[in-house]
Design a protein around this motif. Structure first.
Motif, PDB file in Angstrom:
ATOM      1  N   ARG A 284      -9.102   0.843   2.734  1.00 29.96           N
ATOM      2  CA  ARG A 284      -9.761   1.017   1.424  1.00 29.96           C
ATOM      3  C   ARG A 284     -11.108   1.722   1.601  1.00 29.96           C
ATOM      4  NH1 ARG A 284      -6.902   1.736  -1.882  1.00 29.96           N
ATOM      5  NH2 ARG A 284      -8.368   1.320  -3.557  1.00 29.96           N
ATOM      6  N   GLY A 285     -11.253   2.815   0.939  1.00 29.38           N
ATOM      7  CA  GLY A 285     -12.449   3.622   1.115  1.00 29.38           C
ATOM      8  C   GLY A 285     -13.745   2.949   0.690  1.00 29.38           C
ATOM      9  N   LEU A 286     -13.753   2.311  -0.457  1.00 29.97           N
ATOM     10  CA  LEU A 286     -15.019   1.784  -0.984  1.00 29.97           C
ATOM     11  C   LEU A 286     -15.593   0.724  -0.072  1.00 29.97           C
ATOM     12  CD1 LEU A 286     -14.030   1.569  -4.737  1.00 29.97           C
ATOM     13  CD2 LEU A 286     -15.725   3.095  -3.728  1.00 29.97           C
ATOM     14  N   ASP A 287     -16.894   0.708   0.043  1.00 32.30           N
ATOM     15  CA  ASP A 287     -17.506  -0.113   1.086  1.00 32.30           C
ATOM     16  C   ASP A 287     -17.832  -1.535   0.656  1.00 32.30           C
ATOM     17  OD1 ASP A 287     -20.850   1.312   0.859  1.00 32.30           O
ATOM     18  OD2 ASP A 287     -19.650   0.151  -0.536  1.00 32.30           O
ATOM     19  N   TYR A 288     -17.502  -1.926  -0.583  1.00 29.46           N
ATOM     20  CA  TYR A 288     -17.946  -3.262  -0.993  1.00 29.46           C
ATOM     21  C   TYR A 288     -16.975  -4.381  -0.645  1.00 29.46           C
ATOM     22  CZ  TYR A 288     -15.523  -1.886  -5.405  1.00 29.46           C
ATOM     23  OH  TYR A 288     -14.644  -1.442  -6.350  1.00 29.46           O
ATOM     24  N   TYR A 289     -15.806  -4.067  -0.046  1.00 31.24           N
ATOM     25  CA  TYR A 289     -14.884  -5.141   0.319  1.00 31.24           C
ATOM     26  C   TYR A 289     -15.352  -5.869   1.568  1.00 31.24           C
ATOM     27  CZ  TYR A 289     -11.792  -3.089  -3.140  1.00 31.24           C
ATOM     28  OH  TYR A 289     -11.270  -2.616  -4.307  1.00 31.24           O
ATOM     29  N   THR A 290     -15.144  -7.189   1.580  1.00 29.60           N
ATOM     30  CA  THR A 290     -15.641  -7.999   2.694  1.00 29.60           C
ATOM     31  C   THR A 290     -14.569  -8.903   3.291  1.00 29.60           C
ATOM     32  OG1 THR A 290     -16.369  -9.620   1.065  1.00 29.60           O
ATOM     33  CG2 THR A 290     -18.027  -8.069   1.884  1.00 29.60           C
ATOM     34  N   GLY A 291     -13.390  -8.994   2.687  1.00 31.34           N
ATOM     35  CA  GLY A 291     -12.344  -9.864   3.224  1.00 31.34           C
ATOM     36  C   GLY A 291     -11.001  -9.162   3.141  1.00 31.34           C
ATOM     37  N   THR A 292     -10.044  -9.819   2.457  1.00 28.59           N
ATOM     38  CA  THR A 292      -8.724  -9.226   2.326  1.00 28.59           C
ATOM     39  C   THR A 292      -8.795  -7.943   1.499  1.00 28.59           C
ATOM     40  OG1 THR A 292      -7.920 -11.506   2.258  1.00 28.59           O
ATOM     41  CG2 THR A 292      -6.327  -9.773   1.756  1.00 28.59           C
ATOM     42  N   VAL A 293      -8.011  -6.937   1.915  1.00 24.96           N
ATOM     43  CA  VAL A 293      -7.853  -5.718   1.112  1.00 24.96           C
ATOM     44  C   VAL A 293      -6.363  -5.495   0.869  1.00 24.96           C
ATOM     45  CG1 VAL A 293      -9.994  -4.564   1.754  1.00 24.96           C
ATOM     46  CG2 VAL A 293      -7.988  -4.317   3.223  1.00 24.96           C
ATOM     47  N   TYR A 294      -6.059  -4.844  -0.249  1.00 21.87           N
ATOM     48  CA  TYR A 294      -4.672  -4.684  -0.684  1.00 21.87           C
ATOM     49  C   TYR A 294      -4.381  -3.245  -1.105  1.00 21.87           C
ATOM     50  CZ  TYR A 294      -5.900  -9.582  -1.765  1.00 21.87           C
ATOM     51  OH  TYR A 294      -6.388 -10.857  -1.727  1.00 21.87           O
ATOM     52  N   GLU A 295      -3.182  -2.783  -0.760  1.00 21.39           N
ATOM     53  CA  GLU A 295      -2.620  -1.575  -1.375  1.00 21.39           C
ATOM     54  C   GLU A 295      -1.156  -1.878  -1.653  1.00 21.39           C
ATOM     55  OE1 GLU A 295      -3.198   2.025   0.795  1.00 21.39           O
ATOM     56  OE2 GLU A 295      -5.390   1.895   0.666  1.00 21.39           O
ATOM     57  N   THR A 296      -0.567  -1.134  -2.565  1.00 20.12           N
ATOM     58  CA  THR A 296       0.817  -1.430  -2.955  1.00 20.12           C
ATOM     59  C   THR A 296       1.606  -0.140  -3.076  1.00 20.12           C
ATOM     60  OG1 THR A 296      -0.010  -3.310  -4.226  1.00 20.12           O
ATOM     61  CG2 THR A 296       2.253  -2.607  -4.666  1.00 20.12           C
ATOM     62  N   ILE A 297       2.735  -0.097  -2.395  1.00 18.33           N
ATOM     63  CA  ILE A 297       3.590   1.081  -2.539  1.00 18.33           C
ATOM     64  C   ILE A 297       4.841   0.718  -3.334  1.00 18.33           C
ATOM     65  CG2 ILE A 297       2.811   2.305  -0.490  1.00 18.33           C
ATOM     66  CD1 ILE A 297       5.373   1.093   0.880  1.00 18.33           C
ATOM     67  N   LEU A 298       5.316   1.728  -4.054  1.00 21.27           N
ATOM     68  CA  LEU A 298       6.571   1.628  -4.781  1.00 21.27           C
ATOM     69  C   LEU A 298       7.638   2.115  -3.796  1.00 21.27           C
ATOM     70  CD1 LEU A 298       7.165   0.949  -7.807  1.00 21.27           C
ATOM     71  CD2 LEU A 298       7.027   3.412  -8.257  1.00 21.27           C
ATOM     72  N   VAL A 299       8.568   1.243  -3.439  1.00 19.56           N
ATOM     73  CA  VAL A 299       9.536   1.591  -2.398  1.00 19.56           C
ATOM     74  C   VAL A 299      10.375   2.797  -2.849  1.00 19.56           C
ATOM     75  CG1 VAL A 299      11.534   0.778  -1.077  1.00 19.56           C
ATOM     76  CG2 VAL A 299       9.601  -0.764  -1.519  1.00 19.56           C
ATOM     77  N   GLY A 300      10.422   3.797  -1.985  1.00 22.64           N
ATOM     78  CA  GLY A 300      11.131   5.029  -2.327  1.00 22.64           C
ATOM     79  C   GLY A 300      10.234   6.071  -2.975  1.00 22.64           C
ATOM     80  N   HIS A 301       8.989   5.669  -3.289  1.00 22.13           N
ATOM     81  CA  HIS A 301       8.036   6.582  -3.927  1.00 22.13           C
ATOM     82  C   HIS A 301       6.694   6.482  -3.194  1.00 22.13           C
ATOM     83  CE1 HIS A 301      10.694   7.166  -7.480  1.00 22.13           C
ATOM     84  NE2 HIS A 301      11.092   5.970  -7.136  1.00 22.13           N
ATOM     85  N   GLU A 302       6.765   6.420  -1.867  1.00 24.81           N
ATOM     86  CA  GLU A 302       5.555   6.186  -1.080  1.00 24.81           C
ATOM     87  C   GLU A 302       4.524   7.303  -1.250  1.00 24.81           C
ATOM     88  OE1 GLU A 302       8.622   5.784  -0.132  1.00 24.81           O
ATOM     89  OE2 GLU A 302       8.787   3.677   0.459  1.00 24.81           O
ATOM     90  N   GLN A 303       5.013   8.519  -1.465  1.00 24.49           N
ATOM     91  CA  GLN A 303       4.085   9.659  -1.598  1.00 24.49           C
ATOM     92  C   GLN A 303       3.216   9.553  -2.848  1.00 24.49           C
ATOM     93  OE1 GLN A 303       7.216   9.341  -2.214  1.00 24.49           O
ATOM     94  NE2 GLN A 303       8.356  11.222  -1.823  1.00 24.49           N
TER      95      GLN A 303
END
Lengths: 449, 449
Positions: A284-303
């Motif tokens: 995660r680019g933004l610098d304010y995260y301090t613990g868990t970070v999350y991203e989510t992909i749509l399976v089959g639509h990763e791009q």
């Protein structure tokens, strides 16, 4: 006025597309509310200096001015205003402004448009809808919310499977793991390491390694270790062991991060099996995260990129006296819906709410048709009345073009009314006080295409 | 960061206020959809030249620029953009842009924020929500829609009576009546007459008479006749006779307008008795109306101004080849909701969706509490889990502060669960697979204060 053309980056849907989007929003809202999140809305604008606090997003902001700032008028006391580019910054401001009226931990959802003056691309817009959930505490916020919130999103996105939305994978990492690992290696410019690891998918491992050496003060061995960490992923606790093995000597921050990450993986395996995957390259680019970070992909639509991202933050909102740590995730609704529509994944069963078109025999008898419509609506059936007393064939075509399944013919007296299912052609006697369409026909439904 | 302060003219609600606003929006949406209106959303921005076509609103527009227009970047092809100040102009553009994909007459509702850089006052904001319905035809639009649309709004606003919204009066006039009457008097600058009659409530009859003489080419007798017309109002057809008596000699335009106005009054007397009132002073400032015009007052809150206005327009949307006449009304949702809240008229039964707080005995057993919450949610009950394993008294206070009516205590095994109604103190055995709260407690309700 010539026919206008669309503005690139400002998506709009035709009515059937909007029915799909509205359904997505309704499902999200219901899931969030079942989990006790209350909806709020913030204004579209924030003082520019607040929007620019993070610096790196400055070029994305749309700034406002009134077309005619009158000479005699008092200037805007709040100074220059800009459109918000996310819902986190306005939420942090809302929490500070209203802290005395809120009960903490405060659980809120927020579904609104945001604006970014970026170059439009597939799935990247200048105006788009986000759907956020956050929990914010006063002074402290227990870790268990970092487990709970991605599971709420897993449930919300899972509820959309029924309409044809592909499955999702929520990729999780923990800043403490990354920072503890980097510091254990002897790297101190953690922000620079994270920023460059974040580029892995775009520029590849070798280029990132070179940047880690050039910019983050790493030697070749340290750079390779960072890349090996980033290559670790999995949905069971073996991930934790692999990180430990790679790290060699441990430290408190790494231990704390791994304990947290392990707890999340264990809970997710029970409550959303197969959905949550630990992926140590998520930065995660933004610098304010301090613990868990999350991203989510749509399976089959990763791009398409992440459709639901977020993380834990400790210092985003602080008024000096008090700090309000939080954790939140944001669904990119426009990105998701745009793919559902352009990919032909999802469709609406009709393009209008109406289940019934009441025909009109002649304009003098329009009030009889209006009365039928009123009687049906009083029982919760969406109805419109034909625009003119055209030939019945034309009135039926009017319904057909919109996907309205039923046409109602008003008889000489109420007992002579009939309703026609224009798909089957079946026409039966009907009484507006009792007739009801099948549940499946009552409202437009959103279904897999 | 110091505690931020509100921006004048940009209203935001606390969570319980937002629950009220959301309920109002839900009721409007449901009513519109029962009448077959499909929801659309348009982008927040329009090219500035489109926003300024009408001239008189130019000073209200917020203009956008990107903070850093990069030297190498291509300029915005659409030129300068501004935030829309209503939903009619964007809707007209949407109709022209998508005409080939829409079925006419096209019935749409649209609920969005709009922006005007005006000086904020009570009930007048810089950012506010409008809820619009319009019907637009291709080439032609029958008069009966001018009867139907205010009755839809009467039903929508009537449905809000249940939560404590005061009754409304929809005031109607017809531009053809006004223009036919003025022309019959020999006055030809109809726009100027209308613009000045529109000031009656603000500056009074004598000042308007002076303006009619000074600006609209009227003599004293003509000016007085215009004022006498403006003084006519009533909810039965005697209004028509009074206009005829005042007009003396008739003309085609006046006849047509009176026939239309009469039809509206007759239909309204049947379908919304007491709500629709003919009021010949209603002029509406904007010059694009060509038939019926509407304003709506909240009874007992007349000083608030109109909360629902609109009219028939013939030439707003035209691409040269085709013209799309329409009729529509717009509810000022923020103006209404702001009065409901500030006037203490309406309230929400609690400030969060949750009906149940599941208590946590100790952090090791949190997953048992999570499992109860999941079981309840699966049956449509909104639930949250306590933030920490504090003493039960503290957990109960946590629920009480939010108005959550029930606290669930998780037993050693499932058969030992209990639920407490914290209002009565009654505590009973309960099974998460079967227990259900009263309907009245399931979701927060919006009720008269």
């Amino acid at each position: 006025m010539a026919r206008p053309t669309p503005l690139s980056g400002f998506p709009e849907w035709l009515p059937d597309g909007r029915i799909v989007e509205q359904h997505v929003l309704d499902v999200l809202r219901r899931t969030f509310e079942l989990h006790g999140f209350v909806g709020i809305e913030t204004r579209a604008v924030e003082p520019l200096d607040q929007l620019l606090r993070k610096g790196e997003t400055s070029k994305e902001v749309y700034v406002l001015r009134r077309l005619q700032e009158e000479a005699g008028a008092e200037p805007d006391r709040a100074g220059t205003l800009g459109l918000h580019f996310d819902l986190t910054v306005p939420f942090a401001r809302y929490v500070l402004e209203n802290a005395g009226h809120l009960a903490f931990p405060f659980r809120r959802y927020q579904i609104q448009k945001v604006w970014r003056g970026e170059r439009p691309q597939d799935g990247r817009f200048r105006e788009f809808v986000q759907a956020d959930i956050d929990v914010v505490g006063a002074g402290a916020l227990p870790y268990h919310y970092e487990v709970e919130l991605p599971l709420v999103m897993a449930e919300a996105l899972g509820a959309l499977r029924a309409i044809g939305v592909p499955p999702v994978r929520i990729l999780v990492n923990n800043r403490k793991v990354a920072e503890g690992f980097y510091r254990g290696l002897g790297l101190t410019d953690v922000e620079s390491v994270l920023r460059n690891i974040d580029k892995l998918d775009k520029i590849g491992a070798d280029a990132v390694a070179a940047l880690l050496v050039a910019e983050a003060g790493a030697d070749e061995t340290q750079a390779r270790a960072c890349l090996e960490l980033a290559a670790i992923s999995g949905s069971d606790e073996s991930v934790i062991d692999r990180v430990r093995a790679l790290a060699g000597e441990s430290n408190d921050l790494l231990d704390e991060g791994l304990a947290e990450l392990g707890a999340l993986i264990r809970a997710a395996a029970v409550r959303a099996p197969g959905v949550v995957v630990a992926d140590l390259k998520i930065a995660r680019g933004l610098d304010y995260y301090t613990g868990t970070v999350y991203e989510t992909i749509l399976v089959g639509h990763e791009q398409l990129g992440s459709i639901c991202s977020g993380g834990r933050y400790d210092t985003l909102a602080s008024d000096g006296a008090n700090t309000y740590p939080g954790v939140g995730l944001s669904i990119g609704v426009s990105r998701l819906v745009s793919r559902l529509l352009s990919g032909g994944l999802v469709t609406a069963t009709r393009s209008v709410p109406s289940a019934v078109l009441v025909a009109v025999s002649n304009e003098e008898a329009r009030d009889r048709s209006d009365a039928v419509a009123t009687a049906l609506r009083a029982r919760g059936i969406p109805v419109e009345v034909a625009p003119s007393a055209a030939k019945f064939g034309k009135q039926i075509r009017h319904a057909d073009r919109r996907g309205i399944p039923f046409v109602w013919f008003v008889g000489e007296d109420q007992s002579a009314d009939q309703v026609k299912d224009i798909r089957s052609g079946e026409q039966v006697d009907a009484d507006a006080a009792t007739w009801t369409p099948d549940d499946a026909d009552l409202w437009p439904r959103v279904v897999p295409a």
